[in-house]
Design a protein around this motif. Structure first.
Motif, PDB file in Angstrom:
ATOM      1  N   ALA A 235     -14.371  13.338 -27.781  1.00 42.87           N
ATOM      2  CA  ALA A 235     -14.739  12.142 -27.029  1.00 42.87           C
ATOM      3  C   ALA A 235     -16.191  12.276 -26.595  1.00 42.87           C
ATOM      4  O   ALA A 235     -16.565  13.255 -25.943  1.00 42.87           O
ATOM      5  CB  ALA A 235     -13.833  11.977 -25.817  1.00 42.87           C
ATOM      6  N   LEU A 236     -17.025  11.318 -26.973  1.00 45.15           N
ATOM      7  CA  LEU A 236     -18.433  11.329 -26.630  1.00 45.15           C
ATOM      8  C   LEU A 236     -18.809  10.058 -25.882  1.00 45.15           C
ATOM      9  O   LEU A 236     -18.149   9.024 -26.026  1.00 45.15           O
ATOM     10  CB  LEU A 236     -19.302  11.437 -27.886  1.00 45.15           C
ATOM     11  N   SER A 237     -19.855  10.144 -25.072  1.00 47.33           N
ATOM     12  CA  SER A 237     -20.345   8.985 -24.331  1.00 47.33           C
ATOM     13  C   SER A 237     -21.836   8.867 -24.561  1.00 47.33           C
ATOM     14  O   SER A 237     -22.579   9.850 -24.464  1.00 47.33           O
ATOM     15  CB  SER A 237     -20.065   9.142 -22.836  1.00 47.33           C
ATOM     16  N   SER A 238     -22.299   7.652 -24.893  1.00 50.48           N
ATOM     17  CA  SER A 238     -23.720   7.407 -25.119  1.00 50.48           C
ATOM     18  C   SER A 238     -24.075   6.038 -24.569  1.00 50.48           C
ATOM     19  O   SER A 238     -23.496   5.032 -24.980  1.00 50.48           O
ATOM     20  CB  SER A 238     -24.054   7.482 -26.616  1.00 50.48           C
ATOM     21  N   GLY A 239     -25.019   6.016 -23.640  1.00 49.08           N
ATOM     22  CA  GLY A 239     -25.437   4.751 -23.066  1.00 49.08           C
ATOM     23  C   GLY A 239     -24.307   4.018 -22.364  1.00 49.08           C
ATOM     24  O   GLY A 239     -24.279   2.787 -22.329  1.00 49.08           O
ATOM     25  N   GLY A 240     -23.386   4.777 -21.795  1.00 53.41           N
ATOM     26  CA  GLY A 240     -22.256   4.171 -21.104  1.00 53.41           C
ATOM     27  C   GLY A 240     -21.120   3.764 -22.024  1.00 53.41           C
ATOM     28  O   GLY A 240     -20.073   3.294 -21.560  1.00 53.41           O
ATOM     29  N   VAL A 241     -21.287   3.925 -23.327  1.00 51.67           N
ATOM     30  CA  VAL A 241     -20.259   3.567 -24.301  1.00 51.67           C
ATOM     31  C   VAL A 241     -19.516   4.837 -24.733  1.00 51.67           C
ATOM     32  O   VAL A 241     -20.137   5.791 -25.197  1.00 51.67           O
ATOM     33  CB  VAL A 241     -20.874   2.871 -25.533  1.00 51.67           C
ATOM     34  N   LYS A 242     -18.215   4.834 -24.591  1.00 50.63           N
ATOM     35  CA  LYS A 242     -17.417   5.986 -24.967  1.00 50.63           C
ATOM     36  C   LYS A 242     -16.771   5.761 -26.333  1.00 50.63           C
ATOM     37  O   LYS A 242     -16.345   4.658 -26.654  1.00 50.63           O
ATOM     38  CB  LYS A 242     -16.329   6.254 -23.917  1.00 50.63           C
ATOM     39  N   GLN A 243     -16.738   6.820 -27.121  1.00 50.58           N
ATOM     40  CA  GLN A 243     -16.100   6.738 -28.428  1.00 50.58           C
ATOM     41  C   GLN A 243     -15.559   8.100 -28.821  1.00 50.58           C
ATOM     42  O   GLN A 243     -15.990   9.124 -28.295  1.00 50.58           O
ATOM     43  CB  GLN A 243     -17.091   6.237 -29.475  1.00 50.58           C
ATOM     44  N   THR A 244     -14.619   8.093 -29.761  1.00 48.99           N
ATOM     45  CA  THR A 244     -14.024   9.325 -30.258  1.00 48.99           C
ATOM     46  C   THR A 244     -14.441   9.524 -31.708  1.00 48.99           C
ATOM     47  O   THR A 244     -14.325   8.611 -32.527  1.00 48.99           O
ATOM     48  CB  THR A 244     -12.495   9.272 -30.164  1.00 48.99           C
ATOM     49  N   LEU A 245     -14.973  10.705 -32.009  1.00 45.70           N
ATOM     50  CA  LEU A 245     -15.408  11.023 -33.361  1.00 45.70           C
ATOM     51  C   LEU A 245     -14.538  12.129 -33.942  1.00 45.70           C
ATOM     52  O   LEU A 245     -14.221  13.110 -33.263  1.00 45.70           O
ATOM     53  CB  LEU A 245     -16.868  11.467 -33.357  1.00 45.70           C
ATOM     54  N   ASP A 246     -14.174  11.949 -35.200  1.00 45.07           N
ATOM     55  CA  ASP A 246     -13.344  12.932 -35.895  1.00 45.07           C
ATOM     56  C   ASP A 246     -14.237  13.802 -36.783  1.00 45.07           C
ATOM     57  O   ASP A 246     -14.627  13.389 -37.873  1.00 45.07           O
ATOM     58  CB  ASP A 246     -12.284  12.212 -36.738  1.00 45.07           C
ATOM     59  N   PHE A 247     -14.536  14.984 -36.318  1.00 46.99           N
ATOM     60  CA  PHE A 247     -15.410  15.878 -37.067  1.00 46.99           C
ATOM     61  C   PHE A 247     -14.663  16.665 -38.138  1.00 46.99           C
ATOM     62  O   PHE A 247     -15.210  17.589 -38.736  1.00 46.99           O
ATOM     63  CB  PHE A 247     -16.133  16.821 -36.117  1.00 46.99           C
ATOM     64  N   SER A 248     -13.420  16.265 -38.407  1.00 47.49           N
ATOM     65  CA  SER A 248     -12.717  16.806 -39.559  1.00 47.49           C
ATOM     66  C   SER A 248     -13.153  16.083 -40.831  1.00 47.49           C
ATOM     67  O   SER A 248     -12.910  16.574 -41.943  1.00 47.49           O
ATOM     68  CB  SER A 248     -11.193  16.653 -39.378  1.00 47.49           C
ATOM     69  N   ASP A 249     -13.788  14.935 -40.651  1.00 47.64           N
ATOM     70  CA  ASP A 249     -14.263  14.132 -41.774  1.00 47.64           C
ATOM     71  C   ASP A 249     -15.511  14.777 -42.388  1.00 47.64           C
ATOM     72  O   ASP A 249     -16.518  14.972 -41.698  1.00 47.64           O
ATOM     73  CB  ASP A 249     -14.578  12.716 -41.299  1.00 47.64           C
ATOM     74  N   ALA A 250     -15.452  15.102 -43.680  1.00 47.24           N
ATOM     75  CA  ALA A 250     -16.540  15.807 -44.350  1.00 47.24           C
ATOM     76  C   ALA A 250     -17.819  14.977 -44.374  1.00 47.24           C
ATOM     77  O   ALA A 250     -18.926  15.516 -44.220  1.00 47.24           O
ATOM     78  CB  ALA A 250     -16.123  16.184 -45.767  1.00 47.24           C
ATOM     79  N   HIS A 251     -17.689  13.670 -44.572  1.00 46.14           N
ATOM     80  CA  HIS A 251     -18.867  12.811 -44.625  1.00 46.14           C
ATOM     81  C   HIS A 251     -19.579  12.787 -43.271  1.00 46.14           C
ATOM     82  O   HIS A 251     -20.812  12.882 -43.208  1.00 46.14           O
ATOM     83  CB  HIS A 251     -18.467  11.398 -45.033  1.00 46.14           C
ATOM     84  N   LEU A 252     -18.803  12.668 -42.188  1.00 42.05           N
ATOM     85  CA  LEU A 252     -19.393  12.660 -40.855  1.00 42.05           C
ATOM     86  C   LEU A 252     -20.091  13.978 -40.573  1.00 42.05           C
ATOM     87  O   LEU A 252     -21.202  14.002 -40.023  1.00 42.05           O
ATOM     88  CB  LEU A 252     -18.313  12.390 -39.802  1.00 42.05           C
ATOM     89  N   ARG A 253     -19.490  15.089 -40.976  1.00 44.70           N
ATOM     90  CA  ARG A 253     -20.094  16.394 -40.721  1.00 44.70           C
ATOM     91  C   ARG A 253     -21.425  16.539 -41.461  1.00 44.70           C
ATOM     92  O   ARG A 253     -22.360  17.150 -40.946  1.00 44.70           O
ATOM     93  CB  ARG A 253     -19.135  17.510 -41.153  1.00 44.70           C
ATOM     94  N   ALA A 254     -21.511  15.944 -42.650  1.00 40.85           N
ATOM     95  CA  ALA A 254     -22.738  16.046 -43.427  1.00 40.85           C
ATOM     96  C   ALA A 254     -23.833  15.142 -42.868  1.00 40.85           C
ATOM     97  O   ALA A 254     -25.012  15.509 -42.837  1.00 40.85           O
ATOM     98  CB  ALA A 254     -22.458  15.708 -44.886  1.00 40.85           C
ATOM     99  N   GLU A 255     -23.459  13.934 -42.436  1.00 40.73           N
ATOM    100  CA  GLU A 255     -24.442  12.959 -41.978  1.00 40.73           C
ATOM    101  C   GLU A 255     -24.890  13.199 -40.538  1.00 40.73           C
ATOM    102  O   GLU A 255     -25.975  12.758 -40.151  1.00 40.73           O
ATOM    103  CB  GLU A 255     -23.870  11.541 -42.096  1.00 40.73           C
ATOM    104  N   TRP A 256     -24.068  13.870 -39.761  1.00 42.40           N
ATOM    105  CA  TRP A 256     -24.360  14.071 -38.342  1.00 42.40           C
ATOM    106  C   TRP A 256     -25.733  14.707 -38.114  1.00 42.40           C
ATOM    107  O   TRP A 256     -26.587  14.136 -37.436  1.00 42.40           O
ATOM    108  CB  TRP A 256     -23.255  14.900 -37.700  1.00 42.40           C
TER     109      TRP A 256
END
Length: 305
Positions: A235-256
């Motif tokens: 769970a991450l928060s940025s600019g008051g907006v909260k969201q959940t990111l799944d870092f099990s996703d290979a594409h997300l891990r590469a692009e992060w």
């Protein structure tokens, strides 16, 4: 000491780390207060330096008519100005700065770095000023010397950090007119930011300033911006907006990490093009070691890290 908010007592205590050190001489201007050093800038000032052969573009009001008459060749007078050396700090309070996973937020580390530079400048007899931008912050501390001048800067760093609005963004270009107004001849500029809001419109005015001043950009970064966390949902928060990111996703891990490095790469490339030095400062880094390129050689001082 706080990991998420700028602490005034800690900023004051950084004076111990500044003892025995000083800011390095500016690369472009050797101007210092009270004329104790001559400026490399030439113009109409307090002291006549020399006469030389007239060159296209020289001000005709500075013509040396006596030497011109004696030699038969046009000569112009060159004056040496006394310029006051000082330091102007521009600190980013945009929402992205309120982030950190190693020891402290980027905003807190930026405040600590600004405080150390302020103490070093003041101990060297320089005046210190401060501009805040981003997060709805538009405050200024006009350059002043001595301990009182530094304390005004430190209090502003503490107050602006507490007042910054996590929902308000301001690009670098928005602060350039204010920097231009406060950056007097002979002063140097240090911008402390993560670089995420360095927009294309900022580079032209910054290049104009870099042609006359010694400028450095200190880019704040956090370990999580350079490598993704272990696989899992976060769970991450940025600019008051909260969201959940799944870092099990290979594409997300590469692009992060690419997402964050792209912004810093742009700042480095543009800075190199216009002659602005860039230093990268991690949230858990040793301040004096990382800022060493901005400091003069001095004896090693132990203390706060």
């Amino acid at each position: 000491m706080s990991a998420t908010a700028t602490d005034l007592d800690e900023l004051i205590a950084l004076r111990v780390l500044a003892q025995g050190g000083r800011l390095a001489e500016p690369r472009r201007s050797a101007a210092v207060r009270s004329g104790s050093h001559a400026s490399r800038w030439r113009g109409r000032g307090v002291d006549f330096r020399e006469s030389r052969i007239y060159q296209a573009g020289d001000d005709i009001r500075h013509m040396d008519w006596r030497l011109t008459a004696r030699s038969g060749r046009a000569h112009t007078k060159v004056f040496e100005e006394e310029r006051e050396q000082g330091l102007l700090l521009a600190v980013d309070f945009n929402p992205g700065m309120r982030f950190g996973t190693r020891k402290r937020f980027k905003s807190v580390q930026a405040g600590r770095a600004a405080a150390l530079l302020a103490w070093l400048a003041a101990d060297g007899g320089d005046r210190v000023g401060l501009i805040g931008f981003g997060g709805g912050i538009g405050g200024e501390v006009k350059p002043a010397g001595g301990r009182r001048g530094v304390l005004r800067v430190l209090r502003a760093l503490r107050d602006w950090d507490a007042a910054a609005d996590p929902g308000l963004l301001a690009p670098w270009s928005s602060v350039m007119p204010r920097i231009r107004r406060l950056l007097r001849p002979g002063m140097r500029l240090v911008v402390l930011s993560d670089g995420f809001d360095a927009d294309p419109a900022a580079w032209s005015p910054l290049a104009q300033l870099a042609a006359r001043h010694d400028i450095a950009a200190v880019l704040l970064r956090d370990a999580l911006e350079m490598a993704p966390p272990p696989p899992g949902r976060y769970a991450l928060s940025s600019g008051g907006v909260k969201q959940t990111l799944d870092f099990s996703d290979a594409h997300l891990r590469a692009e992060w990490p690419r997402h964050f490095s792209a912004a810093r790469d742009r700042v480095r490339a543009e800075s190199l093009r216009i002659g602005v030095r860039v230093l990268e400062l991690d949230t858990d880094a040793d301040l004096k070691r990382t800022l060493a390129p901005l400091l003069a050689r001095s004896r090693v001082v132990t203390g706060i890290a």
